[in-house]
Design a protein around this motif. Structure first.
Motif, PDB file in Angstrom:
ATOM      1  N   LEU A  62      45.022  16.930  85.863  1.00 48.09           N
ATOM      2  CA  LEU A  62      44.163  16.097  86.697  1.00 48.09           C
ATOM      3  C   LEU A  62      43.832  14.776  86.012  1.00 48.09           C
ATOM      4  O   LEU A  62      43.825  13.716  86.652  1.00 48.09           O
ATOM      5  CB  LEU A  62      42.886  16.850  87.064  1.00 48.09           C
ATOM      6  CG  LEU A  62      43.055  17.994  88.069  1.00 48.09           C
ATOM      7  CD1 LEU A  62      41.724  18.697  88.322  1.00 48.09           C
ATOM      8  CD2 LEU A  62      43.642  17.482  89.388  1.00 48.09           C
ATOM      9  N   LEU A  63      43.559  14.818  84.710  1.00 50.38           N
ATOM     10  CA  LEU A  63      43.330  13.568  83.983  1.00 50.38           C
ATOM     11  C   LEU A  63      44.602  12.730  83.959  1.00 50.38           C
ATOM     12  O   LEU A  63      44.553  11.499  84.075  1.00 50.38           O
ATOM     13  CB  LEU A  63      42.870  13.861  82.558  1.00 50.38           C
ATOM     14  CG  LEU A  63      41.424  14.334  82.383  1.00 50.38           C
ATOM     15  CD1 LEU A  63      41.158  14.679  80.927  1.00 50.38           C
ATOM     16  CD2 LEU A  63      40.440  13.285  82.873  1.00 50.38           C
ATOM     17  N   GLY A  64      45.745  13.397  83.796  1.00 46.05           N
ATOM     18  CA  GLY A  64      47.012  12.681  83.846  1.00 46.05           C
ATOM     19  C   GLY A  64      47.209  11.980  85.175  1.00 46.05           C
ATOM     20  O   GLY A  64      47.696  10.847  85.236  1.00 46.05           O
ATOM     21  N   LEU A  65      46.806  12.665  86.242  1.00 45.94           N
ATOM     22  CA  LEU A  65      46.903  12.077  87.578  1.00 45.94           C
ATOM     23  C   LEU A  65      45.979  10.869  87.712  1.00 45.94           C
ATOM     24  O   LEU A  65      46.383   9.815  88.226  1.00 45.94           O
ATOM     25  CB  LEU A  65      46.549  13.129  88.628  1.00 45.94           C
ATOM     26  CG  LEU A  65      46.456  12.651  90.073  1.00 45.94           C
ATOM     27  CD1 LEU A  65      47.809  12.144  90.561  1.00 45.94           C
ATOM     28  CD2 LEU A  65      45.942  13.768  90.978  1.00 45.94           C
ATOM     29  N   ILE A  66      44.741  11.011  87.241  1.00 46.85           N
ATOM     30  CA  ILE A  66      43.763   9.925  87.370  1.00 46.85           C
ATOM     31  C   ILE A  66      44.219   8.673  86.626  1.00 46.85           C
ATOM     32  O   ILE A  66      44.207   7.563  87.168  1.00 46.85           O
ATOM     33  CB  ILE A  66      42.376  10.378  86.863  1.00 46.85           C
ATOM     34  CG1 ILE A  66      41.797  11.456  87.786  1.00 46.85           C
ATOM     35  CG2 ILE A  66      41.416   9.186  86.782  1.00 46.85           C
ATOM     36  CD1 ILE A  66      40.563  12.135  87.236  1.00 46.85           C
ATOM     37  N   VAL A  67      44.635   8.837  85.373  1.00 49.49           N
ATOM     38  CA  VAL A  67      44.998   7.653  84.595  1.00 49.49           C
ATOM     39  C   VAL A  67      46.426   7.199  84.877  1.00 49.49           C
ATOM     40  O   VAL A  67      46.716   5.996  84.888  1.00 49.49           O
ATOM     41  CB  VAL A  67      44.794   7.887  83.079  1.00 49.49           C
ATOM     42  CG1 VAL A  67      43.353   8.219  82.775  1.00 49.49           C
ATOM     43  CG2 VAL A  67      45.719   8.958  82.537  1.00 49.49           C
ATOM     44  N   GLY A  68      47.342   8.152  85.098  1.00 44.19           N
ATOM     45  CA  GLY A  68      48.730   7.780  85.337  1.00 44.19           C
ATOM     46  C   GLY A  68      48.915   6.969  86.609  1.00 44.19           C
ATOM     47  O   GLY A  68      49.604   5.946  86.618  1.00 44.19           O
ATOM     48  N   THR A  69      48.288   7.415  87.690  1.00 48.36           N
ATOM     49  CA  THR A  69      48.360   6.634  88.930  1.00 48.36           C
ATOM     50  C   THR A  69      47.376   5.469  88.885  1.00 48.36           C
ATOM     51  O   THR A  69      47.629   4.415  89.460  1.00 48.36           O
ATOM     52  CB  THR A  69      48.050   7.514  90.149  1.00 48.36           C
ATOM     53  OG1 THR A  69      46.735   8.086  90.016  1.00 48.36           O
ATOM     54  CG2 THR A  69      49.069   8.641  90.287  1.00 48.36           C
ATOM     55  N   TYR A 164      51.143  18.420  93.143  1.00 47.51           N
ATOM     56  CA  TYR A 164      51.927  18.762  91.948  1.00 47.51           C
ATOM     57  C   TYR A 164      51.049  19.403  90.878  1.00 47.51           C
ATOM     58  O   TYR A 164      51.402  20.442  90.304  1.00 47.51           O
ATOM     59  CB  TYR A 164      52.586  17.507  91.394  1.00 47.51           C
ATOM     60  CG  TYR A 164      53.270  17.718  90.058  1.00 47.51           C
ATOM     61  CD1 TYR A 164      54.536  18.280  89.988  1.00 47.51           C
ATOM     62  CD2 TYR A 164      52.629  17.368  88.863  1.00 47.51           C
ATOM     63  CE1 TYR A 164      55.157  18.492  88.766  1.00 47.51           C
ATOM     64  CE2 TYR A 164      53.249  17.574  87.644  1.00 47.51           C
ATOM     65  CZ  TYR A 164      54.503  18.135  87.599  1.00 47.51           C
ATOM     66  OH  TYR A 164      55.104  18.354  86.392  1.00 47.51           O
ATOM     67  N   ALA A 165      49.896  18.781  90.604  1.00 44.89           N
ATOM     68  CA  ALA A 165      49.033  19.249  89.513  1.00 44.89           C
ATOM     69  C   ALA A 165      48.430  20.611  89.801  1.00 44.89           C
ATOM     70  O   ALA A 165      48.374  21.479  88.921  1.00 44.89           O
ATOM     71  CB  ALA A 165      47.924  18.228  89.253  1.00 44.89           C
ATOM     72  N   LEU A 166      47.965  20.812  91.041  1.00 45.49           N
ATOM     73  CA  LEU A 166      47.242  22.043  91.352  1.00 45.49           C
ATOM     74  C   LEU A 166      48.140  23.159  91.862  1.00 45.49           C
ATOM     75  O   LEU A 166      47.864  24.338  91.629  1.00 45.49           O
ATOM     76  CB  LEU A 166      46.144  21.757  92.381  1.00 45.49           C
ATOM     77  CG  LEU A 166      45.037  20.808  91.906  1.00 45.49           C
ATOM     78  CD1 LEU A 166      43.982  20.642  92.985  1.00 45.49           C
ATOM     79  CD2 LEU A 166      44.390  21.324  90.615  1.00 45.49           C
ATOM     80  N   VAL A 167      49.203  22.799  92.580  1.00 49.88           N
ATOM     81  CA  VAL A 167      50.071  23.839  93.137  1.00 49.88           C
ATOM     82  C   VAL A 167      51.208  24.170  92.172  1.00 49.88           C
ATOM     83  O   VAL A 167      51.369  25.325  91.759  1.00 49.88           O
ATOM     84  CB  VAL A 167      50.638  23.414  94.510  1.00 49.88           C
ATOM     85  CG1 VAL A 167      51.611  24.475  95.037  1.00 49.88           C
ATOM     86  CG2 VAL A 167      49.509  23.202  95.503  1.00 49.88           C
ATOM     87  N   TRP A 168      51.984  23.152  91.788  1.00 47.82           N
ATOM     88  CA  TRP A 168      53.129  23.435  90.928  1.00 47.82           C
ATOM     89  C   TRP A 168      52.701  23.820  89.517  1.00 47.82           C
ATOM     90  O   TRP A 168      53.073  24.866  89.004  1.00 47.82           O
ATOM     91  CB  TRP A 168      54.055  22.224  90.866  1.00 47.82           C
ATOM     92  CG  TRP A 168      55.264  22.492  90.002  1.00 47.82           C
ATOM     93  CD1 TRP A 168      55.433  22.176  88.693  1.00 47.82           C
ATOM     94  CD2 TRP A 168      56.458  23.177  90.403  1.00 47.82           C
ATOM     95  NE1 TRP A 168      56.657  22.596  88.240  1.00 47.82           N
ATOM     96  CE2 TRP A 168      57.312  23.219  89.271  1.00 47.82           C
ATOM     97  CE3 TRP A 168      56.884  23.746  91.604  1.00 47.82           C
ATOM     98  CZ2 TRP A 168      58.554  23.821  89.308  1.00 47.82           C
ATOM     99  CZ3 TRP A 168      58.142  24.334  91.644  1.00 47.82           C
ATOM    100  CH2 TRP A 168      58.963  24.368  90.504  1.00 47.82           C
ATOM    101  N   GLU A 169      51.886  22.978  88.888  1.00 53.29           N
ATOM    102  CA  GLU A 169      51.523  23.222  87.491  1.00 53.29           C
ATOM    103  C   GLU A 169      50.572  24.407  87.325  1.00 53.29           C
ATOM    104  O   GLU A 169      50.736  25.203  86.410  1.00 53.29           O
ATOM    105  CB  GLU A 169      50.885  21.965  86.894  1.00 53.29           C
ATOM    106  CG  GLU A 169      51.861  20.826  86.681  1.00 53.29           C
ATOM    107  CD  GLU A 169      52.782  21.045  85.497  1.00 53.29           C
ATOM    108  OE1 GLU A 169      52.601  20.405  84.464  1.00 53.29           O
ATOM    109  OE2 GLU A 169      53.699  21.890  85.627  1.00 53.29           O
ATOM    110  N   SER A 170      49.572  24.521  88.192  1.00 57.96           N
ATOM    111  CA  SER A 170      48.556  25.550  88.001  1.00 57.96           C
ATOM    112  C   SER A 170      48.919  26.896  88.625  1.00 57.96           C
ATOM    113  O   SER A 170      48.490  27.938  88.131  1.00 57.96           O
ATOM    114  CB  SER A 170      47.212  25.081  88.578  1.00 57.96           C
ATOM    115  OG  SER A 170      46.761  23.942  87.884  1.00 57.96           O
ATOM    116  N   LEU A 171      49.703  26.885  89.702  1.00 54.31           N
ATOM    117  CA  LEU A 171      50.044  28.137  90.371  1.00 54.31           C
ATOM    118  C   LEU A 171      51.496  28.527  90.135  1.00 54.31           C
ATOM    119  O   LEU A 171      51.784  29.533  89.492  1.00 54.31           O
ATOM    120  CB  LEU A 171      49.754  28.015  91.874  1.00 54.31           C
ATOM    121  CG  LEU A 171      48.276  27.868  92.254  1.00 54.31           C
ATOM    122  CD1 LEU A 171      48.129  27.692  93.756  1.00 54.31           C
ATOM    123  CD2 LEU A 171      47.471  29.083  91.784  1.00 54.31           C
ATOM    124  N   VAL A 172      52.416  27.720  90.666  1.00 57.51           N
ATOM    125  CA  VAL A 172      53.833  28.061  90.555  1.00 57.51           C
ATOM    126  C   VAL A 172      54.274  28.144  89.097  1.00 57.51           C
ATOM    127  O   VAL A 172      54.925  29.104  88.678  1.00 57.51           O
ATOM    128  CB  VAL A 172      54.696  27.033  91.322  1.00 57.51           C
ATOM    129  CG1 VAL A 172      56.181  27.370  91.169  1.00 57.51           C
ATOM    130  CG2 VAL A 172      54.310  27.016  92.799  1.00 57.51           C
TER     131      VAL A 172
END
Length: 238
Positions: A62-69, A164-172
């Motif tokens: 989530l931090l990667g998402l916040i700063v990356g985008t 991606y962050a919540l479904v792929w990384e955290s679940l899948v």
């Protein structure tokens, strides 16, 4: 790295509203670590659970998402990126500078709090604090690159990034064995496991796969982002 671009990007990301978002997750991690210590659960087992499920599994992507985008997507959305690209600065250099800013912020807001949280629980027993901190660092760098690219190639970067962050990384990535080889989070765990001797930390991805994957994902994403910026015209059309 262009210092002018870096300064503009830091000021935009560390504004009053975004700094709150950046602080919430690491403060939450440290708060949970303190709570575990106060309740007598400060051991390697709980430290591993907290790091894998919250630090690496939730906070870092989530931090990667916040700063990356955040380093580029808002500028593309509101058109201010055009003024930056009109200056005599190489567009790959713009992408590389944005990436370095995002990566540096993940060091401060992800890797450092991860180290402190583990240290609060078990100090550096069996190298756990250093292991998780370095694992968080290398995974955070890859996230910065991937989400930067996402911010360049689509105007729906945040929505796609959350999925991606919540479904792929955290679940899948956690529950589907075959998908773990393509999870940045899992690559970070492998690096953490390599640096720690704790019996509770076990990675399923080989180091010989995880390290090249981290390097390739980071380099390809940053280079691709630079190439896509080159495709932008000064009217904002791609």
């Amino acid at each position: 790295m262009n210092t002018v671009v870096a300064g503009i990007t830091y000021r935009a990301l560390l504004g009053r509203r975004r700094i709150v978002l950046l602080l919430l997750l690491p403060l939450g991690l440290l708060g949970l670590a303190v709570l575990l210590r106060l309740t007598g659960n400060a051991d390697q087992r709980y430290a591993t659970l907290l790091m894998e499920n919250f630090a690496l599994g939730t906070m870092l992507p989530l931090l990667g998402l916040i700063v990356g985008t955040g380093v580029i997507a808002p500028e593309i959305d509101d058109g201010t990126i055009i003024h930056l690209m009109a200056k005599p600065i190489s567009r790959p250099v713009i992408a590389q500078t944005k990436f370095l800013v995002a990566a540096s912020l993940l060091v401060v807001f992800a890797a450092l709090p991860t180290y402190l949280a583990v240290w609060l629980l078990v100090r550096n027993e069996d190298g756990m604090a250093a292991g998780f901190a370095v694992g968080s660092l290398v995974a955070g760098i890859a996230y910065a690159a991937v989400f930067l690219l996402l911010g360049v190639v689509t105007r729906h970067a945040v929505t796609i990034g959350v999925v991606y962050a919540l479904v792929w990384e955290s679940l899948v990535g956690n529950f589907v064995p075959g998908a773990r080889k393509f999870s940045i989070q899992q690559w970070g765990r492998t690096v953490a496991d390599q640096l720690s001797t704790s019996v509770y930390l076990k990675a399923e991805i080989a180091l010989g796969f995880a390290v090249p994957a981290l390097v390739i994902a980071t380099v390809v994403a940053v280079v691709w982002a630079g190439l896509r910026l080159r495709a932008f015209s000064l009217t904002g059309d791609e």
